[in-house]
Design a protein around this motif. Structure first.
Motif, PDB file in Angstrom:
ATOM      1  N   UNK A 158       0.840  -1.206   0.000  1.00 14.20           N
ATOM      2  CA  UNK A 158       0.000   0.000   0.000  1.00 14.20           C
ATOM      3  C   UNK A 158       0.869   1.249   0.000  1.00 14.20           C
ATOM      4  N   UNK A 159       1.955   1.212   0.783  1.00 13.52           N
ATOM      5  CA  UNK A 159       2.822   2.391   0.860  1.00 13.52           C
ATOM      6  C   UNK A 159       3.468   2.689  -0.487  1.00 13.52           C
ATOM      7  N   UNK A 160       3.834   1.626  -1.219  1.00 14.00           N
ATOM      8  CA  UNK A 160       4.429   1.834  -2.546  1.00 14.00           C
ATOM      9  C   UNK A 160       3.425   2.479  -3.484  1.00 14.00           C
ATOM     10  N   UNK A 161       2.187   2.029  -3.419  1.00 19.42           N
ATOM     11  CA  UNK A 161       1.130   2.619  -4.265  1.00 19.42           C
ATOM     12  C   UNK A 161       0.869   4.082  -3.905  1.00 19.42           C
ATOM     13  N   UNK A 162       0.763   4.381  -2.590  1.00 15.58           N
ATOM     14  CA  UNK A 162       0.507   5.759  -2.176  1.00 15.58           C
ATOM     15  C   UNK A 162       1.655   6.683  -2.575  1.00 15.58           C
ATOM     16  N   UNK A 163       2.875   6.197  -2.477  1.00 16.53           N
ATOM     17  CA  UNK A 163       4.018   7.006  -2.875  1.00 16.53           C
ATOM     18  C   UNK A 163       3.965   7.341  -4.362  1.00 16.53           C
ATOM     19  N   UNK A 164       3.478   6.384  -5.174  1.00 18.39           N
ATOM     20  CA  UNK A 164       3.442   6.603  -6.622  1.00 18.39           C
ATOM     21  C   UNK A 164       2.455   7.686  -7.019  1.00 18.39           C
ATOM     22  N   UNK A 165       1.385   7.878  -6.216  1.00 14.42           N
ATOM     23  CA  UNK A 165       0.402   8.922  -6.548  1.00 14.42           C
ATOM     24  C   UNK A 165       0.576  10.150  -5.660  1.00 14.42           C
ATOM     25  N   UNK A 166       1.742  10.250  -5.007  1.00 12.25           N
ATOM     26  CA  UNK A 166       2.097  11.417  -4.195  1.00 12.25           C
ATOM     27  C   UNK A 166       1.128  11.624  -3.026  1.00 12.25           C
ATOM     28  N   UNK A 167       0.658  10.561  -2.448  1.00 11.59           N
ATOM     29  CA  UNK A 167      -0.241  10.615  -1.295  1.00 11.59           C
ATOM     30  C   UNK A 167       0.335   9.832  -0.119  1.00 11.59           C
TER      31      UNK A 167
END
Length: 892
Positions: A824-833
């Motif tokens: 989840x953290x990798x995904x959130x980092x990718x969308x700048x959230x």
């Protein structure tokens, strides 16, 4: 590990077949530089492709995590995971397969460090990884010499301290009125310098040093200028001369500048003549200026009158009057009156200049003679002779003269000066009046005169001469003339010439740029300005927020652009040229110029203060908080300002959200006219640059390709501004390079619709981005369309299609290598959230499968409140769901 024949020592782990992996590797204690609150961690590593392990691909990972922990002392081998905080998830760009090996390099920032040192730690959760190297470094602005000031190496500041002020020291033989200082940016680059050093008098700048002026040159003041050659009639044999001394025989007047040339006294006036005017009882003296002025233009004349009786001459006394004066005459002419009859007068005319007294000698007319004969007409009966010499004169005719010479002149005046007469010779003078046809004869008079023999003392004329006066004998010649229409008459009588002048005047056309500034900008006394706080650093100096309190006006907040000390004249002109441009505009959507300070040492440009600053930053700070209706209203204001400029045949060239300012009322105003240029009268006229940088992401393709700019290219830029506004300050074309942007545009790619962008607004953007510039709308059309949308808010409810996979411009459906997100953290980092990572964890959402089940209400319930952030996360999840073909490989 052996790669390309070289051995690498690594830390590696490869437990890909075991579940619930939690492996840690910690560095030794890393001492921190006291000023380095921000460090960079560069990692070189190899990650094995999970698909290369049979049966383990479902639990295998291809990422690892970077952690950090601060400490004031080395804790040895003590290790507690709770003391570490996560910095980032590290994913490879290239994965190593069975038959090939790829080394990845990733750099991450560790910010906010404050203790004496820190540790780095690496967490593996089930990947096959080999860590080759870890390089920890901080950025510095290197030691440098700029504008003759030495600045030491300086550690770059942290993200919350983008500018670090650094004081410098002037190099030898240089000085500065204020302490030189410069700003070090967070990226380790030097920004604008304030307080420039200048070489002292007698020194000039040579490769960051101040060297003595060579013999024959000088420099009088501390400045950035080079040594100058000694001016005319001066010289110096010394090194480091501050002034050049006058050569022998040359001088400087008390009022001359000490740096100017030296000059000599003037030569004598020439061609002195005297013309009586008997009817009014005066004498007109006139002469020709000196042939040699001594290099000066302050020549004046004095007239001295002497009355001679026999061989003795006396001053004429106060009775003789001069008009306008007898001293300090600036014209080569004077009128003398109150002269007595039958006396010999001698007039001496002297030329003076500012250095005549220093030279110790006066210059006099070089020639004199004692023969002065006046013939004056007393009526219709003939001439009388008047003797103005100390000896007797005879008017009798001598019939036994050995030689008689006739001198015949045709004159249209009543006097003549006869020169070069032979001494001891008799002359016959005949005067005859002519008719208007120059042939008819009138009355005729004759007189005989005899010149003196050689050796006789002489007075005003050399070798014999006399003045012949013939009052009232004028020859009038009738001259025919015809009226001819001049070019100015044609101009004012031709309708084409009567067309109104272009409203905008390019200040670069002025020979003296200072004239343009005074014409278009109001001069402000610096005592009316109060600086309060530095709010930025411009190209030429610091920018302040301040107060303007002019007499009779209400106190207003202003922005103050300053010109750094030690500027060159060209820098000053470039600095003030923006004011010359801005001062010509008067529109509510164009930044207003309050005035300039040019007549004092520190030049300033004063504009209205825009409380909310640049539009791009304002939008990013209020992401999702502004409605589409308000955003369209802001765009309408920008378009109105651009229509005003376009109507004045003016092209901006650098229209972007960063150059739009916002006030407290969310009113937008166009600013920054540094790249702007005027268009020609031709509606299709263009401005072609000879070089310089072009803002690629905002510039029309024809302007990039041919460096030609029109109002149509400004329309293209306005389309990019529309996208920036509707995307809340997102960077156009995201992280694409300039080369990639140009290639994409040429291949017909256009920016996709931002999230929640009304369809009508996006369609207008696409019209602004038409390849054929002739088909793009004009700013007047854009204002009309935006007005129509604002009058019908219902028209803004239809939303353009939005594709999060393109619009977010990040791997929102997969990792950086194209594979699904592993956490989840990798995904959130990718969308700048990534700021919401803890919200998801606390809510128990720790797998991507759980994320895919979330709805808008679920996102709100975990604490995501900002509308813009809520939509970004929701649209990203929507994009993930669309990738059904990839969901089957998820295994977390």
């Amino acid at each position: 590990v052996t790669l390309n024949g070289s051995q690498f020592y690594t830390y590696s782990i490869c437990n890909v077949e075991e579940r619930e992996q939690d492996n840690w590797l910690r560095t030794t204690f890393i001492q921190r530089h006291p000023l380095a609150s921000r460090v960079f961690v560069e990692l070189k590593f190899i990650v094995r492709d999970c698909n290369s392990f049979d049966g383990a691909s479902l639990i295998c990972k291809e990422t690892f995590n970077l952690y950090t922990s601060e400490s004031d002392a080395d804790v040895g081998t003590t290790f507690r995971k709770s003391q570490f905080k996560k910095v980032a998830t590290i994913a490879p760009d290239e994965i190593t397969g069975k038959n090939e090996m790829h080394i990845n390099t990733e750099t991450r920032v560790v910010d906010g460090l404050s203790r004496k040192g820190f540790y780095l730690a690496f967490q593996d959760i089930g990947a096959c990884i080999a860590l080759l190297s870890v390089r920890v470094f901080y950025k510095t602005c290197p030691g440098t010499v700029q504008n003759l000031a030495t600045f030491p190496e300086t550690v770059a500041g942290a993200e919350n301290q983008p500018l670090t002020e650094v004081s410098g020291v002037c190099v030898d033989n240089a000085a500065s009125e204020e302490l030189p200082r410069i700003y070090c940016t967070e990226e380790g680059k030097w920004a604008v310098q304030v307080g420039q050093c200048q070489c002292k008098p007698g020194y000039e700048e040579v490769k960051d040093t101040c060297q003595e002026c060579r013999p024959g040159s000088f420099k009088a003041e501390a400045s950035s200028d080079a040594c100058e050659p000694c001016p005319a009639n001066t010289d110096t044999l010394e090194h480091g001369a501050v002034l050049c001394a006058c050569k022998d025989g040359f001088f400087r007047a008390p009022t001359d500048p000490s740096t100017g040339p030296c000059s000599g006294p003037p030569s004598a006036p020439r061609d002195l003549s005297a013309v009586p005017q008997p009817s009014v009882g005066r004498l007109i003296l006139s002469w020709t200026p000196p042939e040699d002025t001594g290099g000066r233009n302050d020549i004046t004349y004095s007239v001295e009158c002497q009355r001679c009786d026999g061989v003795v001459c006396h001053p004429c006394g106060e009775r003789v009057r001069y008009e306008p004066a007898s001293m300090k005459l600036t014209e080569a002419r004077v009128s003398v009156s109150e002269l007595e009859a039958h006396l010999n007068y001698t007039f001496i005319v002297e030329a003076h200049s500012g250095v005549s007294q220093l030279a110790g000698e006066a210059q006099r007319p070089p020639s004199r003679s004692n023969v002065t004969i006046f013939l004056h007409y007393t009526g219709e009966r003939g001439f009388n002779t008047g003797c103005l010499d100390h000896m007797s004169c005879s008017a009798s005719q001598d019939d036994n003269l050995d030689k008689t010479t006739y001198t015949v002149l045709t004159l249209d005046k009543n006097s003549a000066q006869i020169k070069d007469l032979a001494p001891g010779t008799a002359y016959l003078f005949r005067v005859q009046a002519l008719g208007s046809d120059d042939n008819s004869e009138g009355s005729r008079m004759e007189e005989h005169f005899e010149t003196l023999t050689e050796g006789t003392e002489q007075n005003p004329c050399t070798n014999g001469c006399f003045y012949l006066f013939i009052p009232f004998f004028f020859v009038f010649r009738k001259r025919n003339s015809h009226t001819r229409q001049g070019p100015e008459d044609t101009y004012f009588s031709t309708p084409e010439q009567l067309k109104p002048l272009k409203t905008y005047v390019d200040p670069h056309t002025y020979e003296d740029p200072n004239v343009a500034v005074l014409k278009f900008a109001t001069e402000i006394h610096p005592s009316h300005i109060t600086k309060q706080k530095v709010i930025g650093a411009g190209e030429f100096g610091e920018v302040y927020r301040g107060i303007l309190k002019a007499p009779g006006r209400k106190e207003v907040a202003v922005a103050i652009k300053t010109l750094k000390p030690g500027y060159t004249e060209k820098q000053r002109q470039d600095f003030l040229s923006e004011a010359s441009i801005m001062g010509q505009f008067s529109h509510q959507n164009i930044i207003r110029l309050e005035g300039v300070v040019t007549k004092f040492k520190h030049a300033m440009i004063v504009t209205e203060y825009m409380e909310n600053g640049a539009l791009d930053r304002y939008l990013r700070d209020h992401d999702g908080e502004i409605s589409s209706f308000q955003l369209v209203g802001m765009l309408r204001g920008i378009a109105a300002g651009m229509k005003y400029l376009s109507d004045m045949s003016y092209v901006h060239r650098d229209l972007a959200a960063r150059n739009i300012l916002v006030n407290n009322n969310m009113e937008c105003k166009v600013s920054d006219f540094g790249l702007s240029r005027v268009l020609e009268d031709d509606p299709e006229g263009t401005y072609t640059t000879s070089g310089g940088k072009i803002p690629i992401r905002w510039t029309a393709p024809e302007a990039i390709a041919y460096r030609k700019f029109t109002s149509a290219s400004d329309v293209w830029s306005f389309g990019i501004v529309m996208w920036e506004v509707m995307a809340f300050g997102e960077r156009p074309y995201w992280d694409m390079s300039n080369h990639e942007v140009m290639k994409a545009i040429n291949e017909a790619f256009r920016l996709p619709a931002p999230m929640d962008c009304p369809s009508a607004v996006y369609q207008l953007m696409l019209q602004c981005w038409l390849q054929d510039r002739a088909k793009r709308p004009r700013f007047g059309d854009i204002v009309s369309l935006l007005d129509k949308l604002l009058r019908s808010p219902e028209s803004l409810k239809t939303i353009a299609d939005f594709d999060p996979r393109v619009s977010i411009r990040l791997p929102s459906t997969s990792g950086s290598d194209g594979s699904p997100f592993r956490s989840v953290s990798e995904w959130l980092e990718s969308i700048k959230m990534s700021q919401y990572s803890e919200n998801f964890t606390c809510a128990g959402i720790v797998t991507m499968e759980q994320v895919l089940q979330m709805k808008t209400e679920d996102i709100k319930n975990i604490g995501v409140r900002l509308p813009g952030h809520l939509k970004r996360i929701a649209y990203s999840i929507l994009g993930l769901k669309d990738q059904t073909s990839t969901l089957s490989v998820f295994a977390v």
